[in-house]
Every structure is written in C-alpha cells, then in structure tokens.
Design a protein around this motif. Structure first.
Motif, PDB file in Angstrom:
ATOM      1  N   PRO A 233       0.826  -1.208   0.000  1.00 56.93           N
ATOM      2  CA  PRO A 233       0.000   0.000   0.000  1.00 56.93           C
ATOM      3  C   PRO A 233       0.862   1.260   0.000  1.00 56.93           C
ATOM      4  O   PRO A 233       1.890   1.310   0.669  1.00 56.93           O
ATOM      5  CB  PRO A 233      -0.806  -0.116   1.303  1.00 56.93           C
ATOM      6  N   TYR A 234       0.454   2.235  -0.762  1.00 56.47           N
ATOM      7  CA  TYR A 234       1.189   3.505  -0.866  1.00 56.47           C
ATOM      8  C   TYR A 234       1.408   4.133   0.503  1.00 56.47           C
ATOM      9  O   TYR A 234       2.425   4.787   0.764  1.00 56.47           O
ATOM     10  CB  TYR A 234       0.409   4.454  -1.779  1.00 56.47           C
ATOM     11  N   ASP A 235       0.439   3.877   1.341  1.00 59.99           N
ATOM     12  CA  ASP A 235       0.461   4.339   2.711  1.00 59.99           C
ATOM     13  C   ASP A 235       1.815   4.170   3.427  1.00 59.99           C
ATOM     14  O   ASP A 235       2.229   5.015   4.212  1.00 59.99           O
ATOM     15  CB  ASP A 235      -0.613   3.472   3.397  1.00 59.99           C
ATOM     16  N   ILE A 236       2.516   3.061   3.150  1.00 60.11           N
ATOM     17  CA  ILE A 236       3.757   2.825   3.917  1.00 60.11           C
ATOM     18  C   ILE A 236       4.962   3.549   3.305  1.00 60.11           C
ATOM     19  O   ILE A 236       6.021   3.624   3.915  1.00 60.11           O
ATOM     20  CB  ILE A 236       4.048   1.310   4.119  1.00 60.11           C
ATOM     21  N   LEU A 237       4.774   4.079   2.086  1.00 57.70           N
ATOM     22  CA  LEU A 237       5.826   4.900   1.473  1.00 57.70           C
ATOM     23  C   LEU A 237       5.563   6.395   1.724  1.00 57.70           C
ATOM     24  O   LEU A 237       6.477   7.209   1.768  1.00 57.70           O
ATOM     25  CB  LEU A 237       5.873   4.626  -0.031  1.00 57.70           C
ATOM     26  N   TRP A 238       4.319   6.713   1.914  1.00 54.09           N
ATOM     27  CA  TRP A 238       3.868   8.088   2.152  1.00 54.09           C
ATOM     28  C   TRP A 238       4.640   8.724   3.293  1.00 54.09           C
ATOM     29  O   TRP A 238       5.277   8.033   4.076  1.00 54.09           O
ATOM     30  CB  TRP A 238       2.355   8.027   2.419  1.00 54.09           C
ATOM     31  N   HIS A 239       4.588  10.028   3.390  1.00 56.69           N
ATOM     32  CA  HIS A 239       5.332  10.795   4.381  1.00 56.69           C
ATOM     33  C   HIS A 239       6.831  10.799   4.094  1.00 56.69           C
ATOM     34  O   HIS A 239       7.665  10.693   5.007  1.00 56.69           O
ATOM     35  CB  HIS A 239       5.070  10.286   5.816  1.00 56.69           C
ATOM     36  N   GLU A 240       7.143  10.880   2.799  1.00 56.88           N
ATOM     37  CA  GLU A 240       8.529  11.101   2.376  1.00 56.88           C
ATOM     38  C   GLU A 240       9.484   9.997   2.778  1.00 56.88           C
ATOM     39  O   GLU A 240      10.681  10.222   2.974  1.00 56.88           O
ATOM     40  CB  GLU A 240       9.018  12.481   2.852  1.00 56.88           C
ATOM     41  N   ARG A 241       8.957   8.781   2.929  1.00 55.00           N
ATOM     42  CA  ARG A 241       9.880   7.652   3.080  1.00 55.00           C
ATOM     43  C   ARG A 241      10.510   7.396   1.712  1.00 55.00           C
ATOM     44  O   ARG A 241       9.909   7.685   0.675  1.00 55.00           O
ATOM     45  CB  ARG A 241       9.144   6.434   3.607  1.00 55.00           C
ATOM     46  N   GLU A 242      11.715   6.837   1.725  1.00 58.41           N
ATOM     47  CA  GLU A 242      12.439   6.612   0.469  1.00 58.41           C
ATOM     48  C   GLU A 242      12.932   5.179   0.380  1.00 58.41           C
ATOM     49  O   GLU A 242      13.275   4.565   1.400  1.00 58.41           O
ATOM     50  CB  GLU A 242      13.701   7.483   0.430  1.00 58.41           C
ATOM     51  N   ILE A 243      13.036   4.694  -0.856  1.00 58.01           N
ATOM     52  CA  ILE A 243      13.705   3.408  -1.123  1.00 58.01           C
ATOM     53  C   ILE A 243      14.844   3.714  -2.087  1.00 58.01           C
ATOM     54  O   ILE A 243      14.639   4.413  -3.075  1.00 58.01           O
ATOM     55  CB  ILE A 243      12.767   2.396  -1.807  1.00 58.01           C
ATOM     56  N   LYS A 244      16.020   3.178  -1.801  1.00 61.80           N
ATOM     57  CA  LYS A 244      17.182   3.465  -2.649  1.00 61.80           C
ATOM     58  C   LYS A 244      18.033   2.203  -2.766  1.00 61.80           C
ATOM     59  O   LYS A 244      18.090   1.411  -1.829  1.00 61.80           O
ATOM     60  CB  LYS A 244      18.008   4.572  -1.971  1.00 61.80           C
ATOM     61  N   SER A 245      18.682   2.034  -3.909  1.00 64.01           N
ATOM     62  CA  SER A 245      19.595   0.899  -4.023  1.00 64.01           C
ATOM     63  C   SER A 245      21.036   1.395  -4.002  1.00 64.01           C
ATOM     64  O   SER A 245      21.300   2.578  -4.200  1.00 64.01           O
ATOM     65  CB  SER A 245      19.323   0.132  -5.320  1.00 64.01           C
ATOM     66  N   VAL A 246      21.942   0.465  -3.734  1.00 66.66           N
ATOM     67  CA  VAL A 246      23.371   0.769  -3.714  1.00 66.66           C
ATOM     68  C   VAL A 246      24.033  -0.125  -4.745  1.00 66.66           C
ATOM     69  O   VAL A 246      23.791  -1.331  -4.755  1.00 66.66           O
ATOM     70  CB  VAL A 246      23.985   0.457  -2.336  1.00 66.66           C
ATOM     71  N   ALA A 247      24.835   0.458  -5.622  1.00 68.23           N
ATOM     72  CA  ALA A 247      25.499  -0.339  -6.641  1.00 68.23           C
ATOM     73  C   ALA A 247      27.012  -0.193  -6.564  1.00 68.23           C
ATOM     74  O   ALA A 247      27.536   0.920  -6.611  1.00 68.23           O
ATOM     75  CB  ALA A 247      25.008   0.075  -8.028  1.00 68.23           C
ATOM     76  N   ASN A 248      27.697  -1.323  -6.400  1.00 69.35           N
ATOM     77  CA  ASN A 248      29.162  -1.371  -6.543  1.00 69.35           C
ATOM     78  C   ASN A 248      29.864  -0.445  -5.546  1.00 69.35           C
ATOM     79  O   ASN A 248      29.335  -0.190  -4.475  1.00 69.35           O
ATOM     80  CB  ASN A 248      29.549  -1.031  -7.991  1.00 69.35           C
ATOM     81  N   LEU A 249      31.035   0.026  -5.894  1.00 72.15           N
ATOM     82  CA  LEU A 249      31.806   0.879  -4.998  1.00 72.15           C
ATOM     83  C   LEU A 249      32.690   1.776  -5.828  1.00 72.15           C
ATOM     84  O   LEU A 249      32.920   1.514  -7.007  1.00 72.15           O
ATOM     85  CB  LEU A 249      32.686   0.032  -4.067  1.00 72.15           C
TER      86      LEU A 249
END
Ligand SMILES: [Zn+2]
Ligand SMILES: [Zn+2]
Length: 298
Positions: A233-249
């Motif tokens: 549900p969009y609800d759990i991303l709402w309030h400016e929560r973010e998801i980000k990935s990390v690639a390599n170094l």
C-alpha cells in the motif's frame, strides 16, 4: 598476484546461479581477494613485488563516461567486475588492474581481512547512503551486517538487527556485536527506525522495512540481486519515506573505509575453507549455515 585468501560473497552465488546478466564465461568467481604481488606490469609504479594488497569487486572503469567523470565510477557504463566480467580470486593467482587495487598494511590476518573487500566496502557505502540516522535497522545479519553493525556502533548509533524467523543464533550474534535489539524480520522494532539497510536478497523485506522506518526514513537495498518486491500500500511509502539501491563501490569508498577499519576496531567472524572445497562454502552460504563470512584459502 598470489592469492592468500578470498572471501565468499552472496554475489558469487548469483554469478554461479546465472542470475546476473552477461557474465564472462567460463569465469573464476571471487572478489574479496587478499594477496601479495608477485609480478608487476610494465609502467606500474605504485605497487611493488611482495606488497600486500586487496582486490575488490570494481575491477576497472572506463574513466570517460558521464559517471566516471562526475565521481560516480561505481555506475560506470563500461566497467569490469572482478569474479563476474573478469577472472577473480577462487584461484592461487589473479591478475588485477593496479589502479583498482587497495594497498593493505604489510602485516595482518589475510583471512580476517578478505570479507572487508566487499561485505565491508559495500556495507560502508550502504551505511553512508542510509544517511546519519541514529536508529538503524539491518535486515539479513550475514557478512556485511556483522561488519557494519560494528561501524554503526562505533559511530554511536543504535543498531536493530533483523534475521530470519527463529534464527536465534544470528540474533544472539548480533547482540554480541553491539546491536541494541535483535529479532525476526517479521517483527516490528520496539521503536520506529530512522533508516534501514537490507542485505538479504529478499524483496519481501522492502515493505517490512518501510513499515519499520519513521516518517522521512530511508530504506536502502544493498544487494546486486533481489527477488521481486511484492506490491504494497502507498500508505507505507507516504510521508517522504524513500527506497534506494546501492550499486558497486568507488575507489574513494575503499580509501575511506580502510582508514576506519583500525579506528572502529572491526573484527570479522570467518569460517575458512580450502580452495578445493569452494562449492561447500557456497552451499553453506546458500543455506544460511554460516556465522559471519566464508573465506577460501588456496
Ligand atoms: Zn565509465
Ligand atoms: Zn560481494
């Protein structure tokens, strides 16, 4: 160079299982390599014979693409990765591009150092990308998390460790490394987290971690491969929560991290295997039978 030890990373499983696109085949896996230089190519001045070095996942970059030019060589358009698109360290010897090799202290425990070359480095990058939140969740308490828990505690943060349901050993292990709380990834933490890093390749952890972070909190996916993320549900991303990935170094990540290692007094927990038992080490990693990191010794 002559290989003294090579860590076994979850990415090696993804390479072996054919889950990553366009590998060099046949390939020698392994990108957490500690060894000593026994031959130097023409025109290489920075390294010398007998020197102790580490070879990481980032094997080479083009130096010309927009990412290389703006300081994001981890995203290079034409990279080579050790143990994936160039041969790695499940071997007695390996050839590396001198510009991407890290000089290591001449003395040191080769087996204990090997996991720092990826679990440590990618862990460090993911910790920086998670931001400076005080309460940090680590999902999947394997090689990377056991190193990064120590760094986060040294930085004065509070660590909340999430493991597979019923993995009491991993939960206890996390507490011995300074975690304030440990439990199942299905459990809610005792208080909302500022950020969370997911090290396990399990997409269903993303909505769980989103539910665990506060408003404005960030969830970082640190693996190269993950099962599909279920809809949520969009609800759990709402309030400016973010998801980000990390690639390599980047090489800069390595230079920063290797300065921190002695300051934070990082100790790695390892299980060593002779090189001839590499498949057994991979199987133990696959089945979650390891505490800390597997390391191959030729
Ligand atoms: Zn590039
Ligand atoms: Zn790795």
């Amino acid at each position: 160079m002559q290989v003294a030890a090579c860590g076994v990373c979850r990415t090696d499983l993804h390479v072996v299982d054919g889950e990553l696109p366009n590998p060099k085949l046949p390939i020698v896996p392994g990108h957490e390599i500690v060894g000593r230089i026994d031959k130097v190519g023409d025109g290489t001045d920075a390294l010398s014979i007998g020197q102790r070095v580490g070879v990481p996942w980032l094997g080479q970059t083009c130096g010309q693409c927009r990412y290389c030019r703006n300081g994001s060589e981890n995203l290079c358009d034409r990279p080579l990765f050790t143990g994936y698109t160039r041969d790695g360290g499940y071997a007695t010897h390996v050839v590396a591009d001198a510009r991407y090799v890290f000089a290591l202290p001449q003395d040191g425990d080769d087996i204990a150092t090997a996991p720092l070359l990826c679990a440590g480095l990618i862990g460090w990058r993911s910790l920086q990308i998670a931001g400076d939140g005080q309460k940090i969740g680590l999902y999947g308490f394997g090689a990377a998390a056991h190193i990064i828990a120590q760094v986060a505690c040294w930085q004065g943060r509070e660590v909340f460790a999430f493991t597979r349901k019923g993995d009491d050993a991993a939960q206890a292990f996390a507490r011995t490394l300074g975690a304030r709380w440990s439990g199942s990834s299905e459990d809610a933490p005792p208080e909302p987290l500022d950020c969370a890093i997911i090290y396990a390749p399990v997409g269903s952890l993303v909505p769980l971690a989103l539910r665990a972070v506060r408003k404005g909190g960030r969830v970082v996916c640190a693996g190269i491969h993950m099962t599909d993320i279920p809809s949520f549900p969009y609800d759990i991303l709402w309030h400016e929560r973010e998801i980000k990935s990390v690639a390599n170094l980047t090489r800069q990540d390595g230079e920063e991290f290797f300065k921190i290692v002695p300051k934070a007094r990082i100790r790695t927990e390892t299980v060593s295997y002779p090189l001839t038992r590499a498949n057994e080490a991979l199987a133990d990693l696959r089945n979650g039978r390891l505490r800390g990191a597997a390391v191959l010794v030729p």
